[in-house]
Design a protein around this motif. Structure first.
Motif, short mmCIF file in Angstrom:
data_model
loop_
_atom_site.label_atom_id
_atom_site.label_comp_id
_atom_site.label_asym_id
_atom_site.label_seq_id
_atom_site.Cartn_x
_atom_site.Cartn_y
_atom_site.Cartn_z
N UNK A 108 10.04 7.22 -17.39
CA UNK A 108 10.38 6.63 -19.35
C UNK A 108 10.41 5.47 -18.56
N UNK A 109 9.15 4.68 -19.39
CA UNK A 109 9.29 3.51 -19.96
C UNK A 109 10.73 2.71 -20.00
N UNK A 110 11.36 2.88 -20.66
CA UNK A 110 13.17 2.22 -21.47
C UNK A 110 13.50 3.60 -21.76
N UNK A 111 14.98 3.23 -21.97
CA UNK A 111 16.00 4.22 -21.98
C UNK A 111 15.80 4.59 -23.72
N UNK A 112 15.18 5.81 -24.94
CA UNK A 112 14.74 6.31 -26.24
C UNK A 112 15.34 7.51 -26.33
N UNK A 113 15.17 7.54 -27.50
CA UNK A 113 15.91 8.60 -27.97
C UNK A 113 14.56 10.06 -27.81
N UNK A 114 13.68 10.04 -27.08
CA UNK A 114 12.79 10.85 -27.71
C UNK A 114 13.45 12.62 -26.64
N UNK A 115 13.22 13.20 -27.33
CA UNK A 115 13.54 14.66 -26.73
C UNK A 115 13.46 14.79 -25.44
N UNK A 116 12.37 14.68 -23.97
CA UNK A 116 11.93 14.86 -23.51
C UNK A 116 13.95 13.49 -22.50
N UNK A 117 14.02 12.69 -22.97
CA UNK A 117 15.54 11.93 -22.67
C UNK A 117 16.94 12.37 -23.46
N UNK A 118 16.58 13.01 -24.59
CA UNK A 118 17.94 14.22 -24.38
C UNK A 118 18.51 14.94 -23.86
N UNK A 119 16.98 15.64 -23.48
CA UNK A 119 17.17 16.21 -22.25
C UNK A 119 17.56 16.12 -20.88
N UNK A 120 17.23 15.39 -20.48
CA UNK A 120 17.76 14.53 -19.26
C UNK A 120 18.80 14.17 -19.37
N UNK A 121 19.29 13.65 -20.79
CA UNK A 121 21.05 13.18 -20.66
C UNK A 121 21.66 15.05 -20.98
N UNK A 122 21.43 15.69 -21.46
CA UNK A 122 22.00 17.63 -21.62
C UNK A 122 22.76 17.73 -19.50
N UNK A 123 21.23 17.63 -19.42
CA UNK A 123 21.07 18.08 -18.14
C UNK A 123 22.01 16.93 -17.13
N UNK A 124 21.90 15.60 -17.20
CA UNK A 124 22.07 15.07 -15.98
C UNK A 124 23.45 14.01 -16.31
N UNK A 125 24.10 14.37 -17.59
CA UNK A 125 25.95 13.98 -17.68
C UNK A 125 26.45 14.91 -18.61
N UNK A 126 27.69 14.55 -18.15
CA UNK A 126 29.10 14.99 -18.52
C UNK A 126 28.87 14.88 -20.67
N UNK A 127 29.94 15.12 -20.60
CA UNK A 127 29.79 16.15 -22.48
C UNK A 127 30.01 13.83 -22.99
N UNK A 128 30.89 14.12 -22.29
CA UNK A 128 32.03 13.03 -23.37
C UNK A 128 30.22 11.46 -23.27
N UNK A 129 30.17 11.32 -22.00
CA UNK A 129 29.23 9.94 -21.19
C UNK A 129 27.70 10.76 -21.76
N UNK A 130 27.38 11.42 -22.24
CA UNK A 130 26.32 12.00 -23.07
C UNK A 130 26.40 11.51 -23.82
N UNK A 131 27.42 11.76 -25.21
CA UNK A 131 27.43 11.21 -26.00
C UNK A 131 27.41 9.89 -27.05
#
Length: 130
Positions: free
Chosen positions: A101-124
Protein backbone atom coordinates in the motif's frame (compact mmCIF):
# COMPACT_ATOMS: atom_id res chain seq x y z
CA UNK A 1 21.08 -9.29 10.30
CA UNK A 2 24.71 -10.30 10.83
CA UNK A 3 25.96 -6.77 10.22
CA UNK A 4 23.32 -5.35 12.56
CA UNK A 5 24.22 -7.72 15.38
CA UNK A 6 27.89 -6.82 15.03
CA UNK A 7 27.21 -3.08 14.69
CA UNK A 8 24.92 -2.93 17.73
CA UNK A 9 27.15 -5.20 19.82
CA UNK A 10 30.15 -2.96 19.13
CA UNK A 11 28.15 0.24 19.66
CA UNK A 12 27.14 -1.08 23.08
CA UNK A 13 30.78 -1.91 23.85
CA UNK A 14 30.10 -5.64 24.19
CA UNK A 15 32.55 -8.40 23.39
CA UNK A 16 31.24 -11.64 21.89
CA UNK A 17 31.91 -13.17 25.33
CA UNK A 18 29.74 -10.61 27.12
CA UNK A 19 26.99 -11.00 24.53
CA UNK A 20 27.21 -14.77 24.95
CA UNK A 21 26.72 -14.31 28.71
CA UNK A 22 23.71 -12.07 28.10
CA UNK A 23 22.19 -14.61 25.72
CA UNK A 24 22.72 -17.38 28.27
CA UNK A 25 21.12 -15.23 31.00
CA UNK A 26 18.16 -14.64 28.66
CA UNK A 27 17.70 -18.41 28.29
CA UNK A 28 19.58 -19.25 25.10
CA UNK A 29 23.13 -20.59 25.12
CA UNK A 30 25.10 -19.27 22.14
CA UNK A 31 28.86 -19.70 22.35
CA UNK A 32 31.11 -16.73 21.56
CA UNK A 33 32.43 -18.65 18.54
CA UNK A 34 28.85 -19.07 17.28
CA UNK A 35 28.23 -15.34 17.65
CA UNK A 36 31.36 -14.68 15.59
CA UNK A 37 30.08 -17.09 12.94
CA UNK A 38 26.72 -15.28 12.90
CA UNK A 39 28.49 -11.96 12.42
CA UNK A 40 30.53 -13.42 9.53
CA UNK A 41 27.39 -14.90 7.90
CA UNK A 42 28.71 -18.42 8.49
CA UNK A 43 25.82 -19.46 10.74
CA UNK A 44 22.10 -18.92 10.39
CA UNK A 45 19.97 -17.52 13.19
CA UNK A 46 16.66 -19.18 14.01
CA UNK A 47 13.63 -17.10 14.92
CA UNK A 48 13.89 -17.86 18.64
CA UNK A 49 17.54 -16.80 18.52
CA UNK A 50 16.60 -13.60 16.70
CA UNK A 51 14.31 -12.71 19.58
CA UNK A 52 16.89 -13.47 22.27
CA UNK A 53 19.58 -11.54 20.36
CA UNK A 54 17.23 -8.55 20.24
CA UNK A 55 16.49 -8.86 23.97
CA UNK A 56 20.18 -9.26 24.88
CA UNK A 57 21.13 -6.25 22.74
CA UNK A 58 18.14 -4.24 24.03
CA UNK A 59 16.71 -3.50 20.58
CA UNK A 60 13.59 -4.51 18.68
CA UNK A 61 13.77 -7.50 16.35
CA UNK A 62 13.22 -4.99 13.54
CA UNK A 63 16.54 -3.36 14.38
CA UNK A 64 18.26 -6.66 13.63
CA UNK A 65 16.33 -7.45 10.47
CA UNK A 66 16.47 -4.11 8.65
CA UNK A 67 19.26 -1.73 7.73
CA UNK A 68 19.69 1.21 10.12
CA UNK A 69 17.99 3.68 7.77
CA UNK A 70 14.42 4.74 7.16
CA UNK A 71 15.29 7.15 4.37
CA UNK A 72 12.51 6.80 1.76
CA UNK A 73 15.00 7.38 -1.06
CA UNK A 74 16.95 4.25 -0.05
CA UNK A 75 15.73 0.79 -1.07
CA UNK A 76 15.62 -2.23 1.22
CA UNK A 77 15.46 -5.74 -0.22
CA UNK A 78 12.61 -7.69 1.39
CA UNK A 79 12.66 -11.40 0.60
CA UNK A 80 9.46 -12.21 -1.26
CA UNK A 81 8.64 -8.58 -1.98
CA UNK A 82 11.76 -7.21 -3.65
CA UNK A 83 13.23 -3.75 -3.12
CA UNK A 84 11.03 -1.22 -1.34
CA UNK A 85 11.70 2.21 0.18
CA UNK A 86 13.36 1.90 3.59
CA UNK A 87 10.63 3.85 5.41
CA UNK A 88 7.97 1.48 4.05
CA UNK A 89 10.06 -1.54 5.10
CA UNK A 90 10.23 -0.20 8.67
CA UNK A 91 6.48 0.56 8.74
CA UNK A 92 5.73 -2.96 7.51
CA UNK A 93 8.16 -4.60 9.94
CA UNK A 94 6.62 -2.57 12.77
CA UNK A 95 3.15 -3.80 11.73
CA UNK A 96 1.90 -0.37 10.67
CA UNK A 97 1.22 -1.03 6.99
CA UNK A 98 0.95 -3.61 4.26
CA UNK A 99 3.91 -3.92 1.95
CA UNK A 100 1.95 -3.04 -1.16
CA UNK A 101 0.00 0.00 0.00
CA UNK A 102 1.35 3.45 -0.84
CA UNK A 103 0.42 4.93 2.55
CA UNK A 104 -1.62 3.98 5.61
CA UNK A 105 -5.30 4.11 4.68
CA UNK A 106 -8.64 2.83 6.00
CA UNK A 107 -9.41 0.70 2.91
CA UNK A 108 -10.85 -2.76 3.42
CA UNK A 109 -7.50 -4.39 2.52
CA UNK A 110 -5.73 -2.25 5.13
CA UNK A 111 -8.37 -3.10 7.73
CA UNK A 112 -8.04 -6.82 6.99
CA UNK A 113 -4.29 -6.45 7.35
CA UNK A 114 -4.74 -4.86 10.78
CA UNK A 115 -7.25 -7.55 11.77
CA UNK A 116 -4.76 -10.33 11.14
CA UNK A 117 -1.52 -8.51 12.01
CA UNK A 118 -2.24 -6.65 15.24
CA UNK A 119 -3.69 -7.64 18.62
CA UNK A 120 -7.06 -6.04 19.51
CA UNK A 121 -5.97 -2.98 21.53
CA UNK A 122 -3.27 -1.97 19.06
CA UNK A 123 -5.55 -2.72 16.11
CA UNK A 124 -8.30 -0.52 17.53
CA UNK A 125 -5.78 2.27 18.14
CA UNK A 126 -4.65 2.03 14.51
CA UNK A 127 -8.21 2.01 13.18
CA UNK A 128 -9.13 4.94 15.42
CA UNK A 129 -6.23 7.00 14.09
CA UNK A 130 -7.59 6.89 10.52
Amino acid sequence: MAANIKRIRKARGLSVYTLSDRLRDAGRTVAPSAISKVERCERQVHVDELVVFAAALDVSPSALLLPPTDNPSEKVEITGAGPIPADQAWDWMDGRRRLDQPSPDPSSAALLYLLHSRPPIRRNREIGSH
